[in-house]
Scaffold this active site. Structure first.
Site, short mmCIF file in Angstrom:
data_model
loop_
_atom_site.label_atom_id
_atom_site.label_comp_id
_atom_site.label_asym_id
_atom_site.label_seq_id
_atom_site.Cartn_x
_atom_site.Cartn_y
_atom_site.Cartn_z
N ALA A 1 0.83 -1.20 0.00
CA ALA A 1 0.00 0.00 0.00
C ALA A 1 0.87 1.25 0.00
O ALA A 1 0.70 2.14 -0.85
CB ALA A 1 -0.94 -0.02 1.21
N SER B 1 1.43 -22.61 2.63
CA SER B 1 0.39 -22.09 1.75
C SER B 1 -0.91 -22.88 1.88
O SER B 1 -0.93 -24.10 2.02
CB SER B 1 0.85 -22.14 0.30
OG SER B 1 -0.25 -21.89 -0.54
N ARG C 1 -11.10 -20.65 5.94
CA ARG C 1 -10.07 -20.63 6.97
C ARG C 1 -10.62 -20.68 8.39
O ARG C 1 -10.09 -21.39 9.23
CB ARG C 1 -9.22 -19.37 6.81
CG ARG C 1 -8.40 -19.39 5.55
CD ARG C 1 -7.65 -18.10 5.31
NE ARG C 1 -6.91 -18.19 4.05
CZ ARG C 1 -6.15 -17.24 3.56
NH1 ARG C 1 -6.01 -16.10 4.20
NH2 ARG C 1 -5.52 -17.40 2.43
#
Lengths: 255, 637
Positions: free
Chosen positions: B44, B284, B330
């Site tokens: 960002a 991952s 998740r």
């Protein structure tokens, strides 16, 4: 296991450094090398001393912060492994371990194992990018990139900028770092317009920052935790020769 | 506290375009008269700095790293979503928007999410043009894969290092602006506080981490891109230096903190191996495509996996969620794993994990195919644990990862303090109570490249440049406070290290405000946090001086802020008397043990106002309207 550590201590770049010896009597083989240092530092702090300064952050082998020479090898004895991913099971009970900062004039020591690697940023500033204005990019599929080139460019792009190549090189050359970026961008169609200017600018800055030349020792490749190949240096040299034979469009860059 | 989200009117598809047209513009010749401070150099911050420098503003970036390239965005693995529909599988901007709102359990702001989905298209184009080496198909076109929570293939990736490549793209764009002289980067400087003059953000106070010097910096606007706070738990997947200081200091100066209790617990991390553990490593999520998750049926069964016969294994996700199996979102996968371990089915030396088993996939596809898909992850796992995942199952356990809460911002990404903008993970805006995979990188870059460079102009066009400098009394006051805090930490000379306090706070927070929360636990934590904080200030030991590089002092300052922040996190979890996404209150479950939302009373963002250390904070709300996506119960059965 029980280890003896000889750690380079240096209060600042003006200070002369020296080795200090620490006893590490309670090391578990599951610890990472940096966790082992954490444990030593906790004890130093408890005993009223100043903990060993070292750089680290992601501890996942990708940010490139951690850098130290362990028993004469950048990032330690394991190949393709950063210091944060090195685990104590690579050592034996009773080992003596020598821990030093990166050694290179272009990377002055800031404190203990922390060195200044800002020359790398300045090499990138000298052309390690593709000039494109935000918002003006064409659709991503406009330029097809053959998979082979995309993969090769990716291999070069995985450099984490840790500086191990410089620390390992007898000439303290940063050619592996520089060549990785030159190759990454030079292999892609997007990177062609600035290709020659890029290599000239980056190599010029590389030299100005005091890094030595490459004399094909290959120590950088052996030390690189990401397996960046010295083939990229050959590629850089070819591009450099071609670029030097062309007139450098310096005015164009200033316009 | 006034909370006007300033959402543009009109149909959702047209809001951003209409708003951009209606924005006031700054004349190009005037842009260089404005100073903009950006704190943080991740996806960002770096993308915002590069773009604003290009537009002509005078930009100053501050990062505590030695180089902007070290920001923690670099560690993101999986990928970045974009609704390109290159796969011709029916994707669209609306579908990405829909998935994200639903995935966030209806606790995000529709207008922001729609804009995010729209901008996702430009992000990929931008990154490709910069030379980000995304995976390609043999024809040379961009490749895609599918990712958790979505039924279309819209994730672009660069092997398992997408965050690294996107960050390097933004970093290189930033360095290009440094060379052009439009952006100045101050490395190794840490923001200690925000300076607010007449209710407007006008600058920051930093500490030079090498000399210890405390300095003031003035600007016409301040942008925070300082990431998330899951290191409040001490053990998390965040990099060691990630902290809450910048956003917490801004909160103390009047910025509302929204939904601090929303913290994502990622299901596939390597379980802790000992008390010295310094952080957790994420494997991952893609591993769940082929790995099967199971635990021994029998409690306390310590036999190696190879000696446990099929009939004595419980593939609990496949049993409970037959249609999604091991690919449940998740929050659900995490909760079920914790339940199994808590009930005595945990595996490994410390009984603190569940198995992620590839043996069936290896049998079916061969070791080579598995190695091609996950080779680097397998190697990483072996490096860390010393166990070979080709021969025995991996052990995994959930760990704190991304934080969906952050400073409250309006549609323009401006906080309720005028002149203070907040981007990326540091704000609260887009993910609601749960963040889907491959959407964090998307938000960081959307905010940085495409949103804040526009909206900041809309703000600056209304204010005169300059007018204040660092000689203003407010800077001196803030500097004095910051110095006082440093001196207090250095002079405490107590008996305990900074880390020992951080570990204690982390354990407390994990137990009370981690994967499961209860009224009782949270009330207890709210009693214990102030006691621990008091003990910290009395008994902490910070060696060395403030005039050099002092990593203990840096840590101490950050832990001091976590000690205050932890309290508002628990307040938020306590008052949100429902379960939503990652926020799971044990009192609110469906008959099937899933999170049960209370839309009637809690379809809002909770925004906290600071009233002083140890004082109860005040809760405000921003109601959330769902006009385009119907509120519904998430089901993955």
């Amino acid at each position: 296991m029980r280890l003896t550590l000889h750690v380079w201590r240096q209060a600042s770049s003006r200070d002369t450094g020296r080795f200090e010896t620490f006893d590490a009597p309670d090391v578990s083989e599951h610890m990472s090398f940096l966790e082992m240092l954490d444990v030593v530092n906790e004890r130093i702090t408890q005993e009223g001393g100043e903990p060993i300064a070292f750089e680290h952050d992601c501890r996942e082998g990708i940010c490139g912060s951690c850098g130290m020479v362990v028993n004469g090898r950048p990032h330690g004895p394991q190949s393709l492994t950063t210091a944060c991913q090195l685990h104590m099971r690579s050592f034996n009970d009773g080992d003596e371990i020598w821990i030093e900062p990166w050694r290179a004039n272009s990377f002055p020591v800031i404190k203990d194992l922390v060195v200044d690697r800002s020359p790398f940023d300045r090499i990138i500033e000298a052309g390690g990018y593709i000039s494109v204005r935000t918002g003006s990019a064409p659709d991503g599929n406009t330029f097809p990139v053959p998979k082979q080139f995309a993969d090769e460019a990716f291999d070069a792009a995985t450099c984490i900028g840790c500086g191990a190549c410089v620390a390992a090189c007898p000439n303290a050359s940063a050619m592996l770092f520089t060549s990785a970026k030159v190759a990454h961008l030079g292999l892609l169609p997007q990177g062609q317009t600035e290709r020659w200017d890029r290599v000239l600018g980056m190599v010029e800055t590389h030299d100005e920052e005091g890094f030595g030349n490459c004399t094909n020792h290959g120590a950088c490749q052996n030390a690189c935790p990401k397996g960046i190949s010295v083939d990229y240096i050959a590629r850089l040299n070819r591009d450099l020769v071609k670029a030097t034979l062309r007139a450098r469009p310096a005015e164009a860059k200033d316009a | 506290m006034e909370l006007n989200a300033r959402i543009p009117s009109g149909p959702i598809e047209e809001k951003w375009d209409n708003h951009r047209f209606e924005m006031k513009l700054v004349n190009p010749a005037n842009k260089r008269k404005y100073d903009v401070i950006i704190v943080g150099s991740g996806l960002a911050g770096a993308s915002a700095a590069a773009t604003m420098g290009e537009l002509g503003y005078r930009v100053k970036v501050f990062t505590y790293h030695d180089s902007p390239r070290r920001a923690h965005s670099i560690a993101a693995q999986g990928g970045i979503n974009a609704a390109k529909n290159y796969q011709n599988d029916g994707d669209s901007v609306f579908r990405l928007f829909y998935d994200t709102v639903k995935g966030g359990d209806f606790r995000s702001r529709e207008a922001n999410v729609y804009r995010l989905a729209q901008i996702s298209l430009n992000i990929i184009d931008q990154a490709v043009a910069q030379g980000v080496p995304f995976a390609r198909e043999y024809g040379g076109q961009l490749a895609n894969r599918s990712f958790g929570g979505a039924q279309v293939s819209r994730t672009f990736y660069a092997r398992g290092q997408t965050g690294q490549q996107l960050l390097l793209g933004a970093y290189q764009a930033l360095e290009r602006q440094v060379a052009a002289g439009t952006v100045q980067v101050d490395t190794r400087s840490e923001m200690l506080d925000l300076v607010v003059i007449d209710g407007v953000a006008r600058g920051i106070v930093t500490r030079d981490m090498l000399s210890g010097e405390i300095r003031s910096h003035v600007a016409d606007a301040v942008v925070l891109g300082t990431g998330g706070y899951s290191n409040v738990f001490f053990l998390s997947t965040n990099a060691k230096a990630c902290n809450v200081t910048a956003t917490w200091r801004a909160h103390r100066r009047g910025a509302g903190f929204a939904n601090p209790c929303y913290t994502q617990i990622h299901p596939t991390c390597i379980p802790p191996s000992g008390d010295y553990q310094s952080k957790l490593t994420l494997m991952s999520e893609s591993l769940r495509n082929d790995g099967r998750i199971w635990v021994p049926k029998k409690e306390g069964d310590n036999r190696p996996a190879s000696q446990i016969p099929e009939a004595e294994r419980d593939y609990y996700l496949e049993r409970l969620y037959p249609s999604f199996g091991n690919l449940t979102p998740r929050d659900i996968a995490s909760r079920r794993a914790k339940e199994m371990v808590d009930a005595g089915h945990g595996v490994g030396e410390r009984n603190n994990g569940v198995f992620l088993d590839f043996s069936h996939a290896i049998e079916r596809l061969g070791a080579d195919a598995i190695s091609e898909r996950y080779g680097n992850l397998f190697a990483m796992y072996e490096k860390i644990t010393g166990e070979d995942p080709y021969k025995r199952p991996m052990r995994i356990y959930p760990a704190p990862h991304y934080t969906m809460g952050g400073l409250w911002v309006d549609y323009d990404l401006m906080s309720n303090v005028p002149g203070l903008f907040v981007i990326g993970e540091a704000n609260f805006s887009d993910h609601g109570a749960n963040r889907l995979g491959a959407s964090a990188l998307m938000q960081g870059l959307a905010d940085g490249y495409f949103v804040v460079p526009m909206t900041i102009g809309n703000y600056l066009a209304r204010v005169k440049p300059g007018g204040v400098d660092t000689s203003h009394a407010a800077f001196a006051d803030v500097e004095r406070e910051a110095k006082g805090r440093m001196d207090r930490l250095l002079s405490a000379q107590g008996s305990r290290t900074v880390d020992s306090f951080h570990i204690e706070l982390g354990r407390l927070m994990w137990n009370a405000c981690g994967m499961a929360r209860s009224e009782e636990g949270l009330k207890d934590a709210l009693k214990r946090i102030p006691e621990l904080r008091e003990q910290f200030w009395r008994d902490v030991r910070v060696p060395g001086s403030g005039a050099t590089l002092n990593q203990s002092l840096e840590k101490a300052g950050r832990v001091a802020d976590f000690m205050e922040f932890a309290e508002v996190m628990c307040w938020d979890a306590l008052t949100r008397d429902e379960s939503a996404g990652a926020h799971y209150r044990v009192e609110h479950t469906t008959d099937e043990g899933e999170a049960k939302r209370d839309d009637e009373n809690f379809a809002h963002a909770a925004v906290w106002e600071f009233k002083g250390v140890g004082e109860d904070p005040v809760r405000h709300t921003e109601p959330l309207d769902f006009e385009n996506v119907q509120l519904s119960q998430r089901s993955y059965k």
